[in-house]
Design a protein around this motif. Structure first.
Motif, PDB file in Angstrom:
ATOM      1  N   GLN A  49      76.293  31.610 111.064  1.00  0.00           N
ATOM      2  CA  GLN A  49      76.132  32.826 110.254  1.00  0.00           C
ATOM      3  C   GLN A  49      74.896  32.712 109.361  1.00  0.00           C
ATOM      4  O   GLN A  49      74.150  33.677 109.190  1.00  0.00           O
ATOM      5  CB  GLN A  49      77.378  33.056 109.401  1.00  0.00           C
ATOM      6  N   GLN A  52      71.772  33.093 111.371  1.00  0.00           N
ATOM      7  CA  GLN A  52      71.547  34.475 111.801  1.00  0.00           C
ATOM      8  C   GLN A  52      70.984  35.360 110.688  1.00  0.00           C
ATOM      9  O   GLN A  52      70.547  36.480 110.952  1.00  0.00           O
ATOM     10  CB  GLN A  52      72.839  35.069 112.365  1.00  0.00           C
ATOM     11  N   LEU A  53      71.024  34.861 109.450  1.00  0.00           N
ATOM     12  CA  LEU A  53      70.441  35.634 108.336  1.00  0.00           C
ATOM     13  C   LEU A  53      68.917  35.522 108.313  1.00  0.00           C
ATOM     14  O   LEU A  53      68.238  36.288 107.646  1.00  0.00           O
ATOM     15  CB  LEU A  53      70.996  35.133 106.989  1.00  0.00           C
ATOM     16  N   GLU A  54      68.401  34.532 109.041  1.00  0.00           N
ATOM     17  CA  GLU A  54      66.951  34.335 109.036  1.00  0.00           C
ATOM     18  C   GLU A  54      66.258  35.501 109.736  1.00  0.00           C
ATOM     19  O   GLU A  54      66.543  35.785 110.905  1.00  0.00           O
ATOM     20  CB  GLU A  54      66.605  33.031 109.779  1.00  0.00           C
TER      21      GLU A  54
ATOM     22  N   ILE B 190      76.057  32.365 101.909  1.00  0.00           N
ATOM     23  CA  ILE B 190      76.705  33.250 102.877  1.00  0.00           C
ATOM     24  C   ILE B 190      78.194  33.368 102.525  1.00  0.00           C
ATOM     25  O   ILE B 190      78.734  32.535 101.854  1.00  0.00           O
ATOM     26  CB  ILE B 190      76.582  32.752 104.336  1.00  0.00           C
TER      27      ILE B 190
END
Lengths: 213, 190
Positions: A49, A52-54, B190
């Motif tokens: 997760q 995937q924020l990159e 996150i």
């Protein structure tokens, strides 16, 4: 523990959802009864997760715009002697043209009629004056595939016709005769094709006579 | 026949536009892959062009043993290795000439320009630094899977390794990234 080690090599692809059903079932069956491995998978899922924020760095526009032209230029330089000078400039020419065209949309109809007329003219010219035998006279032509060099020559020839068409549209539709002359000059300099050279020369002489340039 | 194989057949029959279609379809993917390997836009652009020039010349004899995409990545990867070798050689010669020394990244290093990545954003920088700590094979496998979307068999074909090795390298890469990025997760990013 030994079973854990064996199955754990699948965890990376498992969290991405990229395992085959059979392997996926093995992982799920194992983590349902192994607390340590269940925690490991959870933790890997969290890492994914985060990854995937990159944001993906954007692709430069100049790369997107010029890529095909640059590749064809390099191929030509390698495969056709003296062809490096033949550089398709369609994108730049058309960008200029459409800029003008959008300012003067009332010319749409005239543009369409000129395009159709040119298309028919070029088609007739090609059929009448083509030095190569027609397919009906030479059935082998259907079977023999064209060489890389022939394909490139066809590409550049088609490109030249598109540029000539653009010069004529610029002259007759956009009404910019000086710009049309520039395009024709470039075509003359870049194009070794005899038929194209004579067509360009004819257009240029008309323009010179009319404008005294 | 796959979509790519149909386009390639059209190209072999003399349809020039078919090759343009292949370039349009894959240029961004290959560019972003190469950029990750060489670390800057200009060299990535140059190498991506070279890849397609090579494809153009080799396509008439191409046999679909693996997918076209896999073949493309193999060519791109080899070109990146050549690039790093040439760069290292240039560096060696300039040392001979007593020119200013600039450190050269190892052949398979990625993100050789971390400053630029820092400009992109902080998270990108941290992740790229984390990826730098992977072994060369772990990096290769991870990049081809995570960024380029290749599947196990495709990665195995592109890198010339067994499926099992791909799984092992990928798992080790993920495990290492998990440990390196753990502080970020704990901070509640996150």
């Amino acid at each position: 523990m030994r079973e854990c080690n064996k199955i754990s090599i699948l965890y990376g692809f498992y969290v991405y959802g990229d395992l085959k059903t059979e392997e996926k079932n093995i992982v799920e069956e194992h983590i349902s009864r192994c607390e340590n491995c269940a925690l490991e998978v959870d933790s890997l899922r969290g890492t994914l997760q985060l990854l995937q924020l990159e944001p993906e760095p954007s692709i430069p526009q100049r790369f997107m715009d010029n890529f095909e032209t640059n590749v064809y230029r390099r191929i030509a330089a390698e495969m056709i002697p003296n062809a490096a000078a033949i550089q398709p400039t369609r994108r730049r020419i058309f960008a200029d043209f459409w800029e003008r065209f959008l300012i003067r949309p009332s010319f749409l109809l005239r543009a369409a009629s000129i395009v159709v007329t040119l298309g028919v003219g070029i088609l007739i010219g090609t059929l009448e004056f083509s030095p190569t035998p027609k397919i009906a006279e030479n059935p082998q032509a259907n079977i023999i595939s064209t060489s890389s060099v022939e394909r490139l020559e066809q590409h550049f020839q088609a490109e030249s016709y598109r540029q000539l068409e653009n010069a004529l549209l610029t002259r007759y539709v956009a009404g910019d005769e000086l710009r049309a002359m520039e395009i024709l000059n470039r075509l003359r300099d870049e194009n070794p094709d005899q038929q194209m050279t004579s067509m360009v020369a004819r257009e240029q002489s008309e323009l010179r006579l009319k404008n005294g340039i | 026949m796959t979509e790519d194989e149909i386009i390639i057949a059209q190209f072999r029959e003399g349809d020039q536009d078919a090759f343009s279609n292949l370039m349009k379809k894959y240029k961004s993917l290959i560019f972003s892959y190469v950029r990750r390997k060489v670390g800057n836009d200009d060299d990535a652009d140059d190498i991506t062009q070279e890849v397609f020039v090579k494809v153009y010349k080799a396509l008439p004899n191409w046999q679909p043993r693996a997918s076209f995409q896999t073949w493309l990545y193999t060519i791109a990867r080899n070109r990146c290795i050549d690039y790093h070798r040439a760069k290292a050689r240039r560096q060696f010669h300039s040392l001979d000439d007593d020119e200013e020394y600039m450190p050269v990244p190892p052949a398979t290093d990625i993100y050789s320009d971390p400053e630029k990545m820092a400009e992109e954003n902080e998270l990108g920088r941290i992740i790229s630094e984390a990826i730098k700590q992977l072994s060369p094979k772990q990096k290769e496998v991870f990049i081809l899977h995570h960024y380029q979307g290749l599947q196990i068999k495709e990665i195995a074909a592109a890198l010339g390794m067994a499926d099992g090795s791909v799984k092992v390298h990928h798992h080790r890469a993920m495990k290492k990234l998990k440990n390196i990025l753990a502080p970020l997760r704990e901070k509640g990013q996150i």
